[in-house]
Design an enzyme around this catalytic site. Structure first.
Site, PDB file in Angstrom:
ATOM      1  N   ASP A 720       0.868  -1.170   0.000  1.00  0.00           N
ATOM      2  CA  ASP A 720       0.000   0.000   0.000  1.00  0.00           C
ATOM      3  C   ASP A 720       0.916   1.234   0.000  1.00  0.00           C
ATOM      4  O   ASP A 720       2.141   1.128   0.211  1.00  0.00           O
ATOM      5  CB  ASP A 720      -0.937  -0.010   1.214  1.00  0.00           C
ATOM      6  CG  ASP A 720      -2.166   0.874   0.969  1.00  0.00           C
ATOM      7  OD1 ASP A 720      -2.093   1.777   0.111  1.00  0.00           O
ATOM      8  OD2 ASP A 720      -3.190   0.674   1.640  1.00  0.00           O
TER       9      ASP A 720
HETATM   10  C1  BGC Z   1      -5.084   3.274   0.382  1.00  0.00           C
HETATM   11  C2  BGC Z   1      -5.094   2.370  -0.831  1.00  0.00           C
HETATM   12  C3  BGC Z   1      -5.011   3.210  -2.070  1.00  0.00           C
HETATM   13  C4  BGC Z   1      -3.733   4.010  -2.014  1.00  0.00           C
HETATM   14  C5  BGC Z   1      -3.514   4.893  -3.234  1.00  0.00           C
HETATM   15  C6  BGC Z   1      -3.929   4.251   0.374  1.00  0.00           C
HETATM   16  O1  BGC Z   1      -4.139   5.254   1.305  1.00  0.00           O
HETATM   17  O2  BGC Z   1      -5.047   2.490   1.543  1.00  0.00           O
HETATM   18  O3  BGC Z   1      -6.249   1.580  -0.823  1.00  0.00           O
HETATM   19  O4  BGC Z   1      -5.099   2.400  -3.213  1.00  0.00           O
HETATM   20  O5  BGC Z   1      -3.783   4.852  -0.885  1.00  0.00           O
HETATM   21  O6  BGC Z   1      -4.414   5.950  -3.252  1.00  0.00           O
END
Ligand code: BGC
Length: 929
Positions: A720
């Site tokens: 992530d």
């Molecule tokens: C989230 C993800 C997301 C990523 C990119 C993170 O804060 O947990 O699910 O895809 O950001 O935006």
């Protein structure tokens, strides 16, 4: 297999299929609405019936939650009021709605200042007066009260007013409305469940006549719910979770600062309630009413060696058309392991049946899928899926409660259906829940047993599985295309990559990368010139899951939230919807959508439940598989997330999920396993949290032993955004530099380093130093490189290699207003010019001749490094550069942006806020001839 996904006609179809996409989104949103109560057929609303709608959310109707999972820019959206008005069925009390419109003007939508995770979960509603309500009651006998809640990442729901609980104003309003109107419909436009106590008390007192969970239905949500309310569509949604009072959920320790112990073990949701506390249920799992009635009859089970087939006939015995869901549950013998009273094993949804129409279905279950995981060896088969001896009974019905018994089979002795090895077991001792004695009412007493702990020598396991190194050859003139077209092997290609190349390729860049679709989450693949020279494409990932998130002003279709999709219990419909989504992803030159979210609803307060499907792993798995398959059919890839056990948003990158191996395998990983088994998943994102002491991004058993070695997954694994890792063998504190442990665990890709930061290792990760120190082998890096290359090679980014010419935007100049000064002068010679800037203010530069400059912004955000910030730089009043980045905790950093041709003359430069907090204080204009 993870090879080419492709709908060859994407480009030409995309334009005119979009109408169908929206139509399908509306159909799906309507199918996911769950009708919980409908006294005296108050719904559907009748032709020319008068209706008064209360609640500001009738206008500010939520289409999704906040954060990455909800931030889709739409070209339009629909709301409850317009939906009902446009239905042509009912006469809406416009005067009442006008009062709300005025109220909204005076009390505009509060976005909490616009920062990351700042939006409150509710909007203050108009406090009603007796006079106002009584006047409305003169217009109509029926009222709808629309209650709204949003939700989103990085923030949990709270047991507070305006979050999980109703506000005092909402309660007062409900009292006034239900006292004045003959019939009141409560419509819940909420992303997550809310506390139902107050509404149910009114219902029990005969005051509330109908309750419907409309959820957040995407941009067509308003039209969709109008379709349901007016009877165009008979509700056919079923609850994907059990509704009870908060205090009765088993996961009471949700919300820990540093860890949560999953003492309830596999007894999540209905598995808990049906086994231990059936009386505590308000609305059971799988329940939902229709306007019509169905009779479900079953034939005898046909039991063969490997499977059970149960014939079912569903007849519409009511007076509306509608669809019904038939659910099949197993009741397995308690044996030595202990089992939930019932577990969902399959389900099917009928077609739309007219009154008196019937449909025959066959419910089919593989016996092996009924097995439980023995994580202690108590059955004689340690670390294996086993079918314990005894009677397997089946229950067919339209909820977990409303079922009939169908005799299954009797197993004479316990059999092992799959032998595995211990993986990811906890290292902290705790007791877990287990059924004890059964009482006369068929309810189990709660018993506890010690949870089996880890016995694996993880270091040994890792070292024994280090792959063989591919000897380094240096550049041999092999391009990735040669691998794709079978002229060379992937090994021959990877042999050309130096240690440095390998350390770079495991870094993804973002957000808002200038070289891929603007405003998206990441670019990965050829993140250095050398990698580019080898013909590696630059792939693009965008959020997800409820539509393509492009923070560049471009619009996309916004789909209903995950929980609504699960509530449709209509797997083919979700697949079809996501086929259109796949086309939209591909037509935007995005290769993978960061979704669907597949975590389990452990507790109703998880802020991100709305992105996820259900408390049940089968429903979750089938929905995730459908979304992923659909996206593949449409010509792109899904990235299923967040692997795994992301049950809490509060302190999401600290809180350790401590749980048994059985709970992991049967509940929290099962949905992912089902999706992977569908063959459509080629990309997967790990979660922020540690699982049994190891961060998901550096968790060997999670991403190698289980995901790849057991499930046969061959795709890419990414972290992530700005995730932490800890030591792959000893755990410990998490930091964002431990890419060595990430690679060792076979989490291939670090998301994300700054744009153009991969080549210079701006994150200062420890890959290369670990390689030099012998703490990481080249072969492990080669393994991850192969995973990444195998993925990008099969995306459409590969077709874009060499095609995409960088278009350099031209800034034509402005005239200098009186009193404004030029801060700097630029000439067409190598070197940098620095300009101090102020947010929202123009400053001026003069180009002495036409010159191409690269912009580099020096910026800072006081937010934590888990927060997504956005700003833009406007040149000559044109927004040319979008900057998305994490918070920098007060430190100033430089970020390279795009190249711009400044025509001879004066130019204005203005940094603008998009999401507050990011401050740009200086811009460097670099001429590089
Ligand atoms: C989230 C993800 C997301 C990523 C990119 C993170 O804060 O947990 O699910 O895809 O950001 O935006």
């Amino acid at each position: 297999m993870c090879n080419v996904a492709a709908d060859k006609n994407v480009e030409c179809e995309s334009e005119n299929t979009m109408g169908k996409f929206e139509e399908l989104s509306r159909k799906t949103a309507a199918e996911g609405a769950v009708l919980l109560f409908n006294k005296n057929h108050v719904l559907p609303l009748k032709q020319d019936e008068k209706i008064s709608i209360f609640g500001r959310n009738q206008i500010e109707y939520y289409r999704s939650g906040t954060g990455s999972g909800g931030a889709v820019k739409v070209s339009y959206s629909t709301n409850l009021y317009d939906g009902l008005k446009n239905s042509g069925v009912v006469l809406v009390n416009d005067k009442l709605t006008d009062i709300y419109k005025e109220y909204i003007k005076e009390h505009p939508f509060d976005n909490g200042g616009g920062g990351w995770a700042a939006e409150p979960w509710f909007q203050k509603d108009l406090p009603l007066t007796k006079e106002l309500v009584n006047e409305a009651a003169l217009f109509s006998d029926k009222a709808i009260y629309c209650i709204g809640r949003t939700a989103g990442e990085d923030k949990d729901n709270l047991l507070e007013e305006g979050s999980f609980l109703l506000t005092k104003t909402e309660e007062q309003n409900l009292l006034l409305i239900t006292n004045a109107f003959k019939e009141t419909v409560v419509l819940l436009n909420t992303n997550n469940f809310i506390d139902m106590s107050f509404i149910d008390d009114l219902k029990d007192a005969g005051k509330v006549s109908a309750i419907i969970y409309a959820w957040a239905g995407g941009m067509e949500g308003g039209n969709a719910i109008a379709d349901v309310l007016t009877g165009k569509v008979s509700p056919s949604g079923k609850l994907p979770d059990t509704i009870a009072e908060y205090k009765d959920y088993p996961s009471q320790n949700h919300g820990g600062e540093d860890f949560n112990i999953y003492e309830e073990d596999i007894y999540v949701g209905y598995r808990y309630f049906e086994t231990f506390a059936p009386k505590k249920v308000k609305y059971e799992f799988g329940f939902g009413l229709s306007y019509t009635e169905f009779a479900i009859s079953t034939g005898e089970a046909v039991v063969s060696e490997n499977e059970i087939r149960i014939p079912v006939c569903v007849t519409n015995v009511g007076s509306y058309s509608g669809k019904e869901v038939v659910e099949l549950y197993v009741s397995a013998p308690q044996g030595k392991l202990g089992k939930p009273a019932k577990e969902l094993v399959t389900f099917a949804k009928t077609n739309e049946l007219k009154p008196l129409e019937k449909q025959e279905l066959t419910l089919c279950v593989k016996k092996d899928s009924l097995a439980s995981y023995d994580d202690s060896g108590v059955t004689g088969f340690p670390y294996s899926y086993v079918l314990e001896a005894g009677k397997y009974d089946f229950y067919v019905g339209n909820s977990v409660r409303n079922t009939v018994l169908v005799e299954g089979f009797d197993l004479k002795e316990t059999v092992c259906v799959k032998k595995l090895s211990q993986a990811l077991a906890p290292r902290v001792a705790f007791n877990r829940l287990k059924p004890g004695k059964i009482n006369d009412n068929n309810v189990y007493e709660k018993a506890l047993e010690a949870t089996p702990l880890n016995e694996v020598d993880l270091e040994k396991r890792i070292l024994e599985n280090i792959p063989e190194e591919i000897p380094y050859t240096g550049k041999k003139g092999i391009f990735l295309k040669d691998v794709k077209e079978n002229r060379n092997t992937m090994d021959e290609f990877v042999a050309q990559l130096s240690d440095e190349d390998l350390s770079i390729i495991v870094r993804g860049e973002g957000m808002g990368h200038p070289d891929v679709t603007p405003g998206t989450a990441s670019a990965f693949g050829s993140v250095s010139d050398n990698l580019k020279d080898l013909g590696i494409p630059l792939a693009c990932a965008a959020d997800g899951p409820s539509g393509v998130r492009m923070e560049n002003g471009k619009t996309a279709v916004q789909l209903p939230i995950g929980t609504l999709l699960a509530a449709t219990w209509n797997v083919p419909l979700v697949e079809e919807l996501y086929t259109y989504e796949g086309k939209e992803i591909a037509s935007n030159d995005v290769d993978t959508l960061l979704g669907p979210g597949m975590n389990i609803h452990r507790n109703p307060l998880n802020g991100r439940n709305f992105e996820y499907y259900s408390e049940d792993p089968l429903l979750t798995g089938l929905m995730g598989a459908a979304a992923s398959t659909g996206i593949r059919n449409g010509g792109a890839f899904a990235t299923v997330k967040h692997f795994a056990v992301n049950s809490q948003e509060k302190r999401r990158s600290f809180v350790n999920a401590i749980l048994s191996e059985r709970a992991l395998r049967e509940i929290y990983l099962k949905g992912f396993e089902i999706a992977v088994a569908s063959g459509s998943v080629c990309s997967l994102m790990t979660s922020y949290n540690p699982v049994n002491g190891f961060y998901a991004a550096s968790n060997y058993d999670l991403t190698t032993t289980i995901l790849r070695n057991e499930w046969g997954y061959e795709g890419i694994v990414m972290t992530d955004w700005w995730a932490k890792m800890n030591d792959v063998v000893s755990g410990g504190e998490g930091v964002i530099q431990k890419t060595r442990d990430m690679v060792r665990a076979q989490n291939d890709l670090y998301m994300v380093v700054n744009n153009y930061g991969a080549e210079i290792n701006n994150n200062q990760d420890d890959t290369l130093t670990s390689l030099k120190e012998g703490r990481l082998t080249r072969s492990e890096l080669q393994r991850s490189a192969k995973n990444i290359l195998g993925f990008v090679m099969n995306t459409k980014s590969f077709e874009r290699v060499g095609l995409k010419k960088t278009v350099i935007p031209q800034a034509l100049g402005v005239s200098l207003m009186e009193g404004r000064k030029v801060s700097a002068v630029i000439e067409n010679i190598n070197g940098s010019t620095y300009i101090d800037v102020e947010m929202e203010k123009d400053c001026y530069i003069e180009a002495k001749e036409d010159v191409v400059v690269t912009f580099i912004a020096r910026m800072m955000s006081p937010d934590s490094n888990m927060v997504q910030n956005t700003a833009q730089i406007v040149v000559d009043n044109e927004p040319l550069m979008n900057i998305q980045t994490q918070g920098t905790q007060g430190a100033f950093i430089n970020q390279k942006l795009i190249r711009v041709e400044l025509k001879k003359g004066i130019h204005s430069i203005r940094p603008e806020v998009i999401k507050p907090h990011l401050i740009i204080e200086r811009v460097e204009l670099k001429v590089n001839k």
